[in-house]
Design an enzyme around this catalytic site. Structure first.
Site, PDB file in Angstrom:
ATOM      1  CG  MET A 112      46.215  37.800  41.616  1.00 60.32           C
ATOM      2  SD  MET A 112      46.068  36.203  42.421  1.00 60.32           S
ATOM      3  CE  MET A 112      45.972  35.128  41.015  1.00 60.32           C
TER       4      MET A 112
ATOM      5  CG  HIS B 230      48.039  38.855  30.107  1.00 61.35           C
ATOM      6  ND1 HIS B 230      46.799  39.348  29.793  1.00 61.35           N
ATOM      7  CD2 HIS B 230      47.840  37.951  31.102  1.00 61.35           C
ATOM      8  CE1 HIS B 230      45.891  38.764  30.536  1.00 61.35           C
ATOM      9  NE2 HIS B 230      46.493  37.919  31.363  1.00 61.35           N
TER      10      HIS B 230
ATOM     11  CG  HIS C 167      46.458  41.721  33.545  1.00 56.55           C
ATOM     12  ND1 HIS C 167      47.382  40.746  33.263  1.00 56.55           N
ATOM     13  CD2 HIS C 167      45.673  41.227  34.533  1.00 56.55           C
ATOM     14  CE1 HIS C 167      47.168  39.708  34.046  1.00 56.55           C
ATOM     15  NE2 HIS C 167      46.145  39.965  34.818  1.00 56.55           N
TER      16      HIS C 167
ATOM     17  N   GLY D 212      38.262  40.878  33.867  1.00 51.03           N
ATOM     18  CA  GLY D 212      38.246  40.223  32.564  1.00 51.03           C
ATOM     19  C   GLY D 212      37.223  39.092  32.529  1.00 51.03           C
ATOM     20  CD  GLU D 213      32.664  39.717  29.301  1.00 49.34           C
ATOM     21  OE1 GLU D 213      33.062  39.590  28.116  1.00 49.34           O
ATOM     22  OE2 GLU D 213      31.540  40.128  29.603  1.00 49.34           O
ATOM     23  CE  LYS D 214      42.379  34.264  31.506  1.00 50.51           C
ATOM     24  NZ  LYS D 214      42.361  33.550  32.811  1.00 50.51           N
TER      25      LYS D 214
ATOM     26  CG  LEU E  50      46.105  37.525  25.613  1.00 50.00           C
ATOM     27  CD1 LEU E  50      46.505  39.007  25.545  1.00 50.00           C
ATOM     28  CD2 LEU E  50      47.200  36.660  24.985  1.00 50.00           C
ATOM     29  CB  SER E  51      45.952  33.064  30.996  1.00 45.28           C
ATOM     30  OG  SER E  51      46.296  32.563  32.273  1.00 45.28           O
TER      31      SER E  51
HETATM   32  O1  PAF Z   1      41.482  37.647  38.657  1.00 41.87           O
HETATM   33  C1  PAF Z   1      42.477  37.808  39.391  1.00 41.87           C
HETATM   34  O2  PAF Z   1      43.574  38.069  38.938  1.00 41.87           O
HETATM   35  C2  PAF Z   1      42.309  37.661  40.889  1.00 41.87           C
HETATM   36  O3  PAF Z   1      41.396  36.669  41.212  1.00 41.87           O
HETATM   37  C3  PAF Z   1      41.930  38.981  41.596  1.00 41.87           C
HETATM   38  C4  PAF Z   1      40.551  39.469  41.150  1.00 41.87           C
HETATM   39  C5  PAF Z   1      42.972  40.047  41.283  1.00 41.87           C
HETATM   40  C6  PAF Z   1      41.882  38.787  43.105  1.00 41.87           C
HETATM   41  O4  PAF Z   1      43.132  38.397  43.595  1.00 41.87           O
END
Ligand code: PAF
Length: 290
Positions: A30, A34, A37, A151-153, A188-189
């Site tokens: 989305m 960071h 990703h 990601g496993e978060k 990280l988020s």
């Molecule tokens: O984890 C995310 O960022 C979202 O839930 C995803 C998998 C991209 C779906 O919009």
């Protein structure tokens, strides 16, 4: 790096990759990228002939309009980071492209996501996982990935996506990737960007409490370990636990005893002021899922 805005362009790009027999690694995001990703993108680059990233703030997975409104966005910076990480293309559609008939009018099917979607985030955020399944299934159908990276978060999200893939009969390998943390332990988020300096300072206490609870769990029951984590975090200014559940890593259902499953995970959601942060920790983990 190719920047793709429309489904038509995405479909012809994917068709050209497929015609050349190239494997495709998809990283759905989305945006507000960071290092977490970027680690998924680098993994997708390493594992596949072409790494494709999607960047779409998916409105139908937000059950709270204020949360959608405040979700951080940084498209130009994201494109730069993705190009540096070696992504072949990014699909960054508009909301109108994904919902041509309007958000409320566009038909959405209901997915069979199993029991894993009913607990924790599923309970707290009604409709969230159906919204995630909607966009992820669409991306899988459009991008035809060989592998998809998550990601496993978002531990529960991975389980729910696996259920969706199984019930829809989609042929894709789901690749879970380890949580990346700041030096002080905070997972990280994208939402970390929303924390005030005071909140950012206390937020690492979430991971510290979880990490310390591993040793505590060796001599204490599931219930006592649960309570010690919640009490410790709730005692920190700005922090309030929404839920902490110690679950079987396969079913996501709560366990009462450590011996109940070879894979036991503590999943937590904590409000840091108004910012909702999630994290998790494995208390027991079988070798094959390490
Ligand atoms: O984890 C995310 O960022 C979202 O839930 C995803 C998998 C991209 C779906 O919009």
């Amino acid at each position: 790096m190719l920047i793709i805005r429309t489904i038509a362009d995405l479909s012809s790009y994917v068709a050209s990759l497929r015609a050349d027999n190239r494997s495709i690694g998809l990283v759905p995001t989305m945006g507000a990228l960071h290092d977490g990703h970027i680690s998924l993108v680098k993994r997708a680059v390493a594992d596949n002939d072409s790494a494709l990233v999607s960047l779409f703030v998916n409105p139908v997975q937000f059950n709270n309009p204020a949360d959608l409104e405040s979700y951080p966005r940084s498209e130009e910076q994201d494109f730069k980071l993705l190009a540096e990480a070696g992504a072949a293309a990014v699909f960054a559609p508009s909301v109108e492209e994904i919902f041509p008939e309007g958000l409320d009018a566009s038909p959405r099917k209901s997915f069979d996501l199993g029991q894993a979607a009913e607990v924790m985030e599923g309970k707290m955020r009604p409709g969230h996982f159906q919204g995630v399944a909607f966009i992820v299934e669409k991306l899988f159908r459009l991008c035809l990935p060989t592998r998809a990276y998550f990601g496993e978060k978002d531990f529960q999200q991975i389980a729910v996506i696996r259920n969706m893939v199984r019930s829809e009969g989609i042929d894709v390998e789901i690749v879970p990737c380890p949580i990346l943390r700041a030096d002080d332990g905070l997972a990280l988020s994208s939402r970390n960007a929303l924390l005030s300096p005071e909140q950012r300072e206390v937020a690492p206490e979430i991971h510290r409490a979880l990490a310390d609870s591993i040793e505590y769990s060796l001599t204490h029951s599931v219930r006592a370990t649960h309570d010690s984590v919640v009490e410790r975090i709730d005692a920190v200014p700005h922090l309030k636990v929404e839920y902490f559940e110690i679950v079987d890593g396969r079913t996501l259902l709560p366990v009462d005893e450590w011996e109940e499953s070879p894979w036991v995970v503590g999943c937590i959601t904590v409000y840091c002021g108004d910012v909702r942060l999630i994290d998790n920790i494995a208390y027991r983990k079988p070798q094959e899922s390490a």
